[in-house]
Design a protein around this motif. Sequence first.
Motif, PDB file in Angstrom:
ATOM      1  N   ASP A   1       0.863  -1.181   0.000  1.00 23.39           N
ATOM      2  CA  ASP A   1       0.000   0.000   0.000  1.00 23.39           C
ATOM      3  C   ASP A   1       0.900   1.230   0.000  1.00 23.39           C
ATOM      4  O   ASP A   1       1.893   1.282   0.725  1.00 23.39           O
ATOM      5  CB  ASP A   1      -0.887  -0.009   1.249  1.00 23.39           C
ATOM      6  CG  ASP A   1      -1.974   1.056   1.212  1.00 23.39           C
ATOM      7  OD1 ASP A   1      -1.656   2.228   0.921  1.00 23.39           O
ATOM      8  OD2 ASP A   1      -3.140   0.722   1.479  1.00 23.39           O
ATOM      9  N   ILE A   2       0.567   2.221  -0.781  1.00 24.98           N
ATOM     10  CA  ILE A   2       1.433   3.386  -0.947  1.00 24.98           C
ATOM     11  C   ILE A   2       1.670   4.097   0.379  1.00 24.98           C
ATOM     12  O   ILE A   2       2.733   4.689   0.607  1.00 24.98           O
ATOM     13  CB  ILE A   2       0.852   4.361  -2.003  1.00 24.98           C
ATOM     14  CG1 ILE A   2       1.958   5.309  -2.507  1.00 24.98           C
ATOM     15  CG2 ILE A   2      -0.337   5.128  -1.460  1.00 24.98           C
ATOM     16  CD1 ILE A   2       3.053   4.627  -3.271  1.00 24.98           C
ATOM     17  N   LYS A   3       0.701   4.029   1.311  1.00 26.29           N
ATOM     18  CA  LYS A   3       0.874   4.700   2.598  1.00 26.29           C
ATOM     19  C   LYS A   3       1.924   3.999   3.464  1.00 26.29           C
ATOM     20  O   LYS A   3       2.387   4.566   4.461  1.00 26.29           O
ATOM     21  CB  LYS A   3      -0.456   4.776   3.340  1.00 26.29           C
ATOM     22  CG  LYS A   3      -1.034   3.451   3.772  1.00 26.29           C
ATOM     23  CD  LYS A   3      -2.411   3.634   4.413  1.00 26.29           C
ATOM     24  CE  LYS A   3      -3.019   2.281   4.808  1.00 26.29           C
ATOM     25  NZ  LYS A   3      -4.392   2.438   5.350  1.00 26.29           N
ATOM     26  N   LYS A   4       2.312   2.772   3.091  1.00 24.08           N
ATOM     27  CA  LYS A   4       3.339   2.042   3.823  1.00 24.08           C
ATOM     28  C   LYS A   4       4.749   2.451   3.396  1.00 24.08           C
ATOM     29  O   LYS A   4       5.731   2.110   4.065  1.00 24.08           O
ATOM     30  CB  LYS A   4       3.178   0.534   3.612  1.00 24.08           C
ATOM     31  CG  LYS A   4       1.896  -0.063   4.180  1.00 24.08           C
ATOM     32  CD  LYS A   4       1.991  -0.241   5.672  1.00 24.08           C
ATOM     33  CE  LYS A   4       0.800  -1.024   6.212  1.00 24.08           C
ATOM     34  NZ  LYS A   4       0.886  -1.212   7.665  1.00 24.08           N
ATOM     35  N   PHE A   5       4.845   3.155   2.269  1.00 27.39           N
ATOM     36  CA  PHE A   5       6.151   3.590   1.795  1.00 27.39           C
ATOM     37  C   PHE A   5       6.714   4.624   2.762  1.00 27.39           C
ATOM     38  O   PHE A   5       6.066   5.644   3.037  1.00 27.39           O
ATOM     39  CB  PHE A   5       6.065   4.168   0.386  1.00 27.39           C
ATOM     40  CG  PHE A   5       6.073   3.143  -0.708  1.00 27.39           C
ATOM     41  CD1 PHE A   5       7.149   3.040  -1.574  1.00 27.39           C
ATOM     42  CD2 PHE A   5       5.013   2.263  -0.873  1.00 27.39           C
ATOM     43  CE1 PHE A   5       7.179   2.090  -2.582  1.00 27.39           C
ATOM     44  CE2 PHE A   5       5.015   1.308  -1.877  1.00 27.39           C
ATOM     45  CZ  PHE A   5       6.111   1.219  -2.730  1.00 27.39           C
ATOM     46  N   TYR A   6       7.896   4.374   3.270  1.00 29.99           N
ATOM     47  CA  TYR A   6       8.518   5.300   4.204  1.00 29.99           C
ATOM     48  C   TYR A   6       8.718   6.652   3.518  1.00 29.99           C
ATOM     49  O   TYR A   6       9.277   6.741   2.432  1.00 29.99           O
ATOM     50  CB  TYR A   6       9.865   4.739   4.669  1.00 29.99           C
ATOM     51  CG  TYR A   6      10.581   5.610   5.656  1.00 29.99           C
ATOM     52  CD1 TYR A   6      10.012   5.925   6.876  1.00 29.99           C
ATOM     53  CD2 TYR A   6      11.846   6.114   5.362  1.00 29.99           C
ATOM     54  CE1 TYR A   6      10.671   6.716   7.785  1.00 29.99           C
ATOM     55  CE2 TYR A   6      12.519   6.910   6.271  1.00 29.99           C
ATOM     56  CZ  TYR A   6      11.926   7.214   7.477  1.00 29.99           C
ATOM     57  OH  TYR A   6      12.590   8.007   8.370  1.00 29.99           O
TER      58      TYR A   6
ATOM     59  N   GLY B   1      -4.386   8.293  -8.779  1.00 31.48           N
ATOM     60  CA  GLY B   1      -4.637   6.878  -9.017  1.00 31.48           C
ATOM     61  C   GLY B   1      -3.535   5.963  -8.546  1.00 31.48           C
ATOM     62  O   GLY B   1      -3.416   4.826  -9.018  1.00 31.48           O
ATOM     63  N   ILE B   2      -2.717   6.428  -7.617  1.00 31.23           N
ATOM     64  CA  ILE B   2      -1.611   5.627  -7.105  1.00 31.23           C
ATOM     65  C   ILE B   2      -1.979   5.129  -5.712  1.00 31.23           C
ATOM     66  O   ILE B   2      -1.968   5.894  -4.740  1.00 31.23           O
ATOM     67  CB  ILE B   2      -0.307   6.445  -7.047  1.00 31.23           C
ATOM     68  CG1 ILE B   2       0.040   6.988  -8.439  1.00 31.23           C
ATOM     69  CG2 ILE B   2       0.840   5.594  -6.506  1.00 31.23           C
ATOM     70  CD1 ILE B   2       1.210   7.961  -8.449  1.00 31.23           C
ATOM     71  N   TYR B   3      -2.334   3.857  -5.624  1.00 30.95           N
ATOM     72  CA  TYR B   3      -2.746   3.269  -4.357  1.00 30.95           C
ATOM     73  C   TYR B   3      -1.760   2.208  -3.864  1.00 30.95           C
ATOM     74  O   TYR B   3      -1.717   1.908  -2.675  1.00 30.95           O
ATOM     75  CB  TYR B   3      -4.130   2.636  -4.490  1.00 30.95           C
ATOM     76  CG  TYR B   3      -5.205   3.626  -4.859  1.00 30.95           C
ATOM     77  CD1 TYR B   3      -5.854   4.379  -3.882  1.00 30.95           C
ATOM     78  CD2 TYR B   3      -5.563   3.824  -6.194  1.00 30.95           C
ATOM     79  CE1 TYR B   3      -6.843   5.300  -4.227  1.00 30.95           C
ATOM     80  CE2 TYR B   3      -6.543   4.739  -6.541  1.00 30.95           C
ATOM     81  CZ  TYR B   3      -7.181   5.479  -5.552  1.00 30.95           C
ATOM     82  OH  TYR B   3      -8.151   6.390  -5.890  1.00 30.95           O
ATOM     83  N   THR B   4      -0.997   1.634  -4.753  1.00 32.91           N
ATOM     84  CA  THR B   4      -0.047   0.583  -4.398  1.00 32.91           C
ATOM     85  C   THR B   4       1.283   0.838  -5.110  1.00 32.91           C
ATOM     86  O   THR B   4       1.384   1.703  -5.994  1.00 32.91           O
ATOM     87  CB  THR B   4      -0.552  -0.804  -4.823  1.00 32.91           C
ATOM     88  OG1 THR B   4      -0.606  -0.846  -6.267  1.00 32.91           O
ATOM     89  CG2 THR B   4      -1.928  -1.085  -4.241  1.00 32.91           C
ATOM     90  N   GLY B   5       2.279   0.040  -4.725  1.00 34.78           N
ATOM     91  CA  GLY B   5       3.554   0.130  -5.408  1.00 34.78           C
ATOM     92  C   GLY B   5       3.423  -0.185  -6.880  1.00 34.78           C
ATOM     93  O   GLY B   5       4.095   0.431  -7.723  1.00 34.78           O
ATOM     94  N   ALA B   6       2.545  -1.123  -7.210  1.00 38.34           N
ATOM     95  CA  ALA B   6       2.338  -1.476  -8.612  1.00 38.34           C
ATOM     96  C   ALA B   6       1.804  -0.281  -9.396  1.00 38.34           C
ATOM     97  O   ALA B   6       2.228  -0.027 -10.537  1.00 38.34           O
ATOM     98  CB  ALA B   6       1.366  -2.650  -8.719  1.00 38.34           C
ATOM     99  N   ASP B   7       0.896   0.494  -8.792  1.00 33.00           N
ATOM    100  CA  ASP B   7       0.383   1.700  -9.446  1.00 33.00           C
ATOM    101  C   ASP B   7       1.496   2.720  -9.640  1.00 33.00           C
ATOM    102  O   ASP B   7       1.608   3.353 -10.699  1.00 33.00           O
ATOM    103  CB  ASP B   7      -0.726   2.336  -8.599  1.00 33.00           C
ATOM    104  CG  ASP B   7      -1.945   1.443  -8.460  1.00 33.00           C
ATOM    105  OD1 ASP B   7      -2.215   0.654  -9.393  1.00 33.00           O
ATOM    106  OD2 ASP B   7      -2.626   1.531  -7.420  1.00 33.00           O
ATOM    107  N   LEU B   8       2.318   2.869  -8.619  1.00 37.66           N
ATOM    108  CA  LEU B   8       3.426   3.821  -8.691  1.00 37.66           C
ATOM    109  C   LEU B   8       4.388   3.449  -9.810  1.00 37.66           C
ATOM    110  O   LEU B   8       4.901   4.306 -10.541  1.00 37.66           O
ATOM    111  CB  LEU B   8       4.156   3.872  -7.348  1.00 37.66           C
ATOM    112  CG  LEU B   8       5.378   4.795  -7.245  1.00 37.66           C
ATOM    113  CD1 LEU B   8       4.992   6.244  -7.484  1.00 37.66           C
ATOM    114  CD2 LEU B   8       6.046   4.639  -5.874  1.00 37.66           C
ATOM    115  N   LYS B   9       4.612   2.166  -9.955  1.00 33.43           N
ATOM    116  CA  LYS B   9       5.584   1.689 -10.939  1.00 33.43           C
ATOM    117  C   LYS B   9       5.141   1.949 -12.374  1.00 33.43           C
ATOM    118  O   LYS B   9       5.956   1.987 -13.301  1.00 33.43           O
ATOM    119  CB  LYS B   9       5.832   0.190 -10.727  1.00 33.43           C
ATOM    120  CG  LYS B   9       7.123  -0.318 -11.340  1.00 33.43           C
ATOM    121  CD  LYS B   9       7.396  -1.740 -10.876  1.00 33.43           C
ATOM    122  CE  LYS B   9       8.699  -2.264 -11.437  1.00 33.43           C
ATOM    123  NZ  LYS B   9       8.965  -3.647 -10.994  1.00 33.43           N
ATOM    124  N   THR B  10       3.828   2.132 -12.604  1.00 33.10           N
ATOM    125  CA  THR B  10       3.337   2.392 -13.968  1.00 33.10           C
ATOM    126  C   THR B  10       3.619   3.819 -14.417  1.00 33.10           C
ATOM    127  O   THR B  10       3.521   4.130 -15.606  1.00 33.10           O
ATOM    128  CB  THR B  10       1.821   2.145 -14.056  1.00 33.10           C
ATOM    129  OG1 THR B  10       1.130   3.087 -13.218  1.00 33.10           O
ATOM    130  CG2 THR B  10       1.474   0.726 -13.658  1.00 33.10           C
TER     131      THR B  10
END
Length: 368
Positions: free
Chosen positions: A182-187, A201-210
């Motif tokens: 979950d993106i909120k878990k990213f330090y 639209g960025i909710y997870t690391g996978a979303d961020l990676k796109t």
Amino acid sequence: MEIELPLRKIIHVDMDAFYASVEQLDDPSLRGKPIAVGGGSSRGVVSAASYEARKYGVRSAMAGSLAAKLCPQLIFVKTRFDRYREISDKVRKVFYEYSDLVEPLSLDEAYIDVTQNKKGNPSATLIAQEIRTKIYERTGLNASAGISINKFIAKIASDFNKPNGQKTVPPEEVLEFLEALDIKKFYGVGKVMKEKMYRHGIYTGADLKTKSIEFLEEHFGKSGGYYYNIVRGIHNSQVKAERTRKSLAAERTFSENIASEIFMIERLENIAAEVERRLKKSKVAGKTVTLKIKYSDFTLQTRSKTLSLYIASKELIMETVKELLFQEGMKNSVRLLGISMSNLNNEDKTETRKVAQKEIDVQLKWDF
């Protein structure tokens, strides 16, 4: 999938509810009960909460009045930083038994680089287990740990199996781990940044990676490149065993607002004495004196002056503090005062051992 980078074996150790756990250790009557360290006064702020209190939503940095509403049976105890430092020193001695590359972040957490360690143990996971066991044997307290290829992932991992647990993210699992996160878990992603990420639209690391680096830099500025790299497991910050202190400070929040400069001087005398004590303990002196003032409306003001000579005595500190206090009138009553010393004469001094860290190329497969 494996990451084709020079890899390190980094452990992040985080003591579980440290201040609260120390209080429960020293006072058995507090064990199993919801307690808050600090925050007991009408203006107090919680420094730490036991796991029993956290179930009710009590958290550090929360106003004590709110904490009491959330948990009516909450027990407030006073902070005892000398005791916390005493135990913290014991914990750090355990770290140095395994590596000289130790980077303390606070009294209750640190990074340890065990790529090449004193025990000759190739398994960072087993080392973390040994460290946690020794901490418990010597202090009676539990610690959690995260183990991975860099500091960023290790810190995230240490929070996964709390309390009294650990999590290892080996090289071949790093990308999958980050994508599912979950993106909120990213330090480094706080409440404001989380909401901004969500809007794109960025909710997870996978979303961020796109997202392309151009997109991230356009919408998140200089942080864009950082986010682009970390979701790909790229974080080259080394464990810094040499950390030079930049400043020393002390402050006090008052139970009642102060409107008189005479009363402020009395409080500042005590604060200056504490700053003097800390300077002498660290064997440093400073040139820049800063007075911190927080008013009753919570606005914050700082006033600073840089001297021609280094000073460390309470008397000389107070001379400058008085000058700063009276350089302009108070715009409101005051709820907090603080004094800090910076521009210290410690360019060649460090808080921890001086160790020259070398770049170490490690095989992509770890021994776990």
